[in-house]
Design an enzyme around this catalytic site. Structure first.
Site, PDB file in Angstrom:
ATOM      1  N   TRP A   1       0.750  -1.327  -0.162  1.00  0.00           N
ATOM      2  CA  TRP A   1      -0.266   0.376   0.048  1.00  0.00           C
ATOM      3  C   TRP A   1       1.429   0.894   0.176  1.00  0.00           C
ATOM      4  O   TRP A   1       0.355   2.202  -0.579  1.00  0.00           O
ATOM      5  CB  TRP A   1      -0.939   0.539   0.741  1.00  0.00           C
ATOM      6  CG  TRP A   1      -2.361  -0.995   1.210  1.00  0.00           C
ATOM      7  CD1 TRP A   1      -2.580  -2.057  -0.298  1.00  0.00           C
ATOM      8  CD2 TRP A   1      -3.401  -0.889   2.181  1.00  0.00           C
ATOM      9  NE1 TRP A   1      -3.529  -2.314   0.358  1.00  0.00           N
ATOM     10  CE2 TRP A   1      -4.265  -1.746   1.961  1.00  0.00           C
ATOM     11  CE3 TRP A   1      -3.869  -0.342   3.057  1.00  0.00           C
ATOM     12  CZ2 TRP A   1      -5.199  -2.526   1.971  1.00  0.00           C
ATOM     13  CZ3 TRP A   1      -4.607  -1.443   4.262  1.00  0.00           C
ATOM     14  CH2 TRP A   1      -5.547  -1.672   2.908  1.00  0.00           C
ATOM     15  N   LYS A   2       2.347   1.247   0.159  1.00  0.00           N
ATOM     16  CA  LYS A   2       2.775   2.395   0.547  1.00  0.00           C
ATOM     17  C   LYS A   2       2.291   3.348   1.419  1.00  0.00           C
ATOM     18  O   LYS A   2       1.689   3.289   2.155  1.00  0.00           O
ATOM     19  CB  LYS A   2       3.428   3.012  -0.990  1.00  0.00           C
ATOM     20  CG  LYS A   2       3.794   2.000  -1.623  1.00  0.00           C
ATOM     21  CD  LYS A   2       3.308   2.702  -3.767  1.00  0.00           C
ATOM     22  CE  LYS A   2       4.701   1.198  -4.076  1.00  0.00           C
ATOM     23  NZ  LYS A   2       4.783   1.455  -5.583  1.00  0.00           N
TER      24      LYS A   2
ATOM     25  N   HIS B   1      12.533  -2.305  -0.361  1.00  0.00           N
ATOM     26  CA  HIS B   1      12.084  -1.715  -1.727  1.00  0.00           C
ATOM     27  C   HIS B   1      12.850  -0.647  -2.611  1.00  0.00           C
ATOM     28  O   HIS B   1      13.270   0.387  -1.937  1.00  0.00           O
ATOM     29  CB  HIS B   1      10.398  -1.012  -0.802  1.00  0.00           C
ATOM     30  CG  HIS B   1       9.876  -1.107  -2.107  1.00  0.00           C
ATOM     31  ND1 HIS B   1       9.880   0.816  -2.845  1.00  0.00           N
ATOM     32  CD2 HIS B   1       8.634  -1.732  -2.925  1.00  0.00           C
ATOM     33  CE1 HIS B   1       9.104  -0.229  -4.180  1.00  0.00           C
ATOM     34  NE2 HIS B   1       8.145  -1.162  -4.020  1.00  0.00           N
TER      35      HIS B   1
ATOM     36  N   GLU C   1      12.004   2.492  -3.268  1.00  0.00           N
ATOM     37  CA  GLU C   1      11.841   3.226  -3.293  1.00  0.00           C
ATOM     38  C   GLU C   1      12.093   3.939  -1.829  1.00  0.00           C
ATOM     39  O   GLU C   1      12.316   5.243  -1.388  1.00  0.00           O
ATOM     40  CB  GLU C   1       9.889   4.206  -2.104  1.00  0.00           C
ATOM     41  CG  GLU C   1       9.021   3.789  -4.062  1.00  0.00           C
ATOM     42  CD  GLU C   1       7.900   3.277  -4.457  1.00  0.00           C
ATOM     43  OE1 GLU C   1       7.202   2.770  -3.009  1.00  0.00           O
ATOM     44  OE2 GLU C   1       7.267   3.348  -5.241  1.00  0.00           O
TER      45      GLU C   1
ATOM     46  N   GLY D   1       0.535  -2.684  -6.187  1.00  0.00           N
ATOM     47  CA  GLY D   1       0.989  -1.228  -5.409  1.00  0.00           C
ATOM     48  C   GLY D   1      -0.446  -0.542  -5.536  1.00  0.00           C
ATOM     49  O   GLY D   1      -1.059  -1.193  -5.344  1.00  0.00           O
ATOM     50  N   GLY D   2      -0.189   0.160  -6.874  1.00  0.00           N
ATOM     51  CA  GLY D   2      -1.349   0.712  -6.693  1.00  0.00           C
ATOM     52  C   GLY D   2      -2.408   0.581  -7.602  1.00  0.00           C
ATOM     53  O   GLY D   2      -3.604   0.267  -6.729  1.00  0.00           O
TER      54      GLY D   2
HETATM   55  P1  PGA Z   1       3.098  -0.335  -8.434  1.00  0.00           P
HETATM   56  O1  PGA Z   1       4.539  -0.382  -7.249  1.00  0.00           O
HETATM   57  O2  PGA Z   1       2.611  -2.103  -9.021  1.00  0.00           O
HETATM   58  O3  PGA Z   1       2.415   0.565  -8.274  1.00  0.00           O
HETATM   59  O4  PGA Z   1       4.418  -0.564  -9.850  1.00  0.00           O
HETATM   60  C1  PGA Z   1       4.623  -2.127  -7.179  1.00  0.00           C
HETATM   61  C2  PGA Z   1       5.798  -2.175  -6.182  1.00  0.00           C
HETATM   62  O5  PGA Z   1       6.265  -0.918  -5.691  1.00  0.00           O
HETATM   63  O6  PGA Z   1       6.248  -2.728  -5.330  1.00  0.00           O
END
Ligand code: PGA
Length: 249
Positions: free
Chosen positions: A10-11, A95, A97, A233-234
């Protein structure tokens, strides 16, 4: 036989109240599904409510990060034991990020992987090349450094349950997905590298693909023999979309 593992990352999204809404919506949609492992990784502040609401269901909860020390003067950090006590079973480590914005390196990843196992959490370790590395034909070099250094010192007996997520940095949140062939090639490479560390046990380690996985591309990605799940993610933020991803078959 590797059981597929579909995990939502979910970030920095969803407050505790928004988490309640999502979990109550997704629970009945996924009830009774047991041939896929289902994991949701909400922000720290939503973990408590998420584990409470998913108790005795087929949905497992993971965290998105942890610190390697157990306690002490480390303002703002959270330990493996703290996450375990809340009911977490998984934790994402390294991750891209976190590597990009928070200075994580293969060395900190390594410490965090050990800390996760020490707290009986299963780490989902993220690796993946940048666009620059791919264009310079350095995919193998990048993945090999991340795996060898990030997983240094692990062994099959104590750490064989690890999960790896291959996430090409250029595919994360960009709408640009690796082709099944590109992903497959990288997954094969990673499994080879895991073989150097874990020997035969590398065959049972699950390698997820991550990077713009969506309901309309999940099936062909999952059809690749070395792709054992997805880190999403999204597309994991809405219940109907996450349901479709989990039910990719
Ligand atoms: P994303 O992110 O599906 O939005 O590209 C994947 C992730 O960073 O784990």
């Amino acid at each position: 036989m590797r059981k597929p593992i579909m995990a939502g990352n979910w970030k920095l999204n969803k407050t505790p109240n928004e988490t309640i809404v999502f979990v109550e919506e997704i629970k009945p949609l996924l009830a009774g599904l047991n041939d896929v492992e289902i994991v949701i990784c909400p922000p720290f502040t939503s973990i408590n409510v998420a584990t409470y609401l998913t108790k005795n269901t087929n949905i497992k909860i993971g965290a998105q990060n942890l610190f390697w020390e157990k306690s002490g003067a480390f303002t703002g950090e959270v330990s493996g034991d703290m996450l375990k006590e809340l009911g977490c079973e998984y934790v994402i480590v390294g991750h891209s990020e976190r590597r990009q914005y928070f200075g994580e390196t293969d060395q900190t990843v390594n410490k965090k992987v050990f800390a996760a196992f020490a707290a009986s959490l299963t780490p989902i370790v993220c690796v993946g090349e940048t666009l620059q590395e791919r264009e310079a034909d350095k995919v193998e070099q990048a993945l090999s450094a991340q795996i060898r250094e990030g997983l240094q010192g692990l062994n099959a007996k104590d750490h064989g349950k690890i999960v790896i997520a291959y996430e090409p940095v250029w595919a994360i949140g960009t709408g640009r997905t690796a082709t099944p062939a590109q992903a497959s090639e990288a997954h094969g490479l990673i499994r080879g590298l895991l073989g150097e560390i874990f020997g035969e046990a590398a065959q049972s380690i699950r390698i997820q693909y991550g990077g713009s996985v969506k309901p309309d591309n999940v099936k062909e990605l999952m059809a690749q023999s070395d792709i054992d799940g997805a880190l999403i993610g999204g597309a994991a933020l809405k219940a109907d979309s996450f349901e479709k991803l989990v039910k990719y078959k």
